[in-house]
Design an enzyme around this catalytic site. Structure first.
Site, mmCIF file in Angstrom:
data_model
loop_
_atom_site.group_PDB
_atom_site.id
_atom_site.type_symbol
_atom_site.label_atom_id
_atom_site.label_comp_id
_atom_site.label_asym_id
_atom_site.label_seq_id
_atom_site.Cartn_x
_atom_site.Cartn_y
_atom_site.Cartn_z
ATOM 1 N N CYS A 45 0.589 -1.313 -0.098
ATOM 2 C CA CYS A 45 -0.095 0.496 -0.155
ATOM 3 C C CYS A 45 1.281 0.988 0.314
ATOM 4 O O CYS A 45 0.926 2.403 -0.660
ATOM 5 C CB CYS A 45 -0.759 -0.002 1.069
ATOM 6 S SG CYS A 45 -2.070 -1.833 1.619
HETATM 7 C C1 BEZ Z 1 0.034 -5.034 1.747
HETATM 8 O O1 BEZ Z 1 0.356 -3.246 1.352
HETATM 9 O O2 BEZ Z 1 1.851 -5.166 1.825
HETATM 10 C C2 BEZ Z 1 -0.419 -5.488 2.084
HETATM 11 C C3 BEZ Z 1 -1.910 -5.404 3.223
HETATM 12 C C4 BEZ Z 1 -2.039 -6.730 3.213
HETATM 13 C C5 BEZ Z 1 -2.385 -7.409 3.035
HETATM 14 C C6 BEZ Z 1 -0.647 -7.916 2.158
HETATM 15 C C7 BEZ Z 1 -0.325 -6.821 1.855
#
Ligand code: BEZ
Length: 210
Positions: A45
């Site tokens: 994210c």
């Molecule tokens: C991420 O943004 O890295 C992420 C967020 C939730 C689950 C898996 C990855």
């Protein structure tokens, strides 16, 4: 709620990193790319929101506003924003909606029970100036989105609104376009440059906006 192409994008009010907004009023007749991310302080994210911030000028050129949502509270979004700026090389350039009661995420069907928890998946809604939903993309949490593709979809939607054309596989602005099946080849030759009839149903022409 299940939303489909052509539906009116539901209106809502919400707290964001830029204060309270009423969505349709904030949108104000622009194109909008509205995307969800699963959670704050997560690696994928952080890269996505950083990249989207870096593309602010590209979205502006296309008359397009961006806005993100996750189920985390606004205090967390604000605490996370400096990391997004650091990773993306430019400050966070658009509001992030706080949705701790899931009201916006549920309105836009951004929570998928099969994904294991009640955080949002990576949805992208492309909403036109008339507030109609024109494209929906959905990615799992583990797969970061390609913002070049998101810009390309905006370009293709705007190109196909401006002329009776479709965009072929892997199209980018300036590439040849496909003449609408509803248009005769004679009419296409009168309207577009370099019309080529590859098949009776597949006519290419130069991009009229190039
Ligand atoms: C991420 O943004 O890295 C992420 C967020 C939730 C689950 C898996 C990855």
């Amino acid at each position: 709620m299940s939303l489909h192409l052509g539906d009116t994008a539901p209106d809502f009010t919400a707290d964001t990193t830029d204060g309270k907004i009423a969505f349709h009023e904030w949108k104000d007749g622009s194109w909008v790319v509205f995307f969800s991310h699963p959670a704050d302080f997560t690696p994928v994210c952080t890269t996505e929101l950083g990249r989207a911030s870096g593309l602010d000028g590209e979205f502006s050129k296309r008359g397009t506003k961006t806005i993100a949502v996750s189920v985390d509270p606004v205090e967390d979004h604000k605490a996370w924003a400096p990391d997004i700026g650091e990773v993306g090389g430019t400050p966070l350039s658009f509001p992030i909606i706080a949705d701790p009661d899931h009201s916006v995420s549920e309105l836009y069907d951004m929570i998928h029970p099969g994904e294991g928890d009640t955080s949002t998946v990576r949805s992208v809604y492309f909403i036109d100036p008339q507030n109609k939903i024109r494209t929906i993309l959905t990615y799992p949490k583990s797969v970061g989105r390609n913002f070049d593709e998101i810009l390309r979809v905006v370009d293709a939607l705007q190109a196909t609104d401006a002329n009776p054309i479709s965009t072929p596989v892997d199209w980018r602005p300036g590439d040849r376009v496909i003449v609408s099946p509803a248009m005769s080849t004679d009419d296409a030759r009168a309207r577009f440059d370099n019309v080529e009839e590859l098949k009776p149903y597949l006519r290419y022409a130069d991009d009229p906006q190039a």
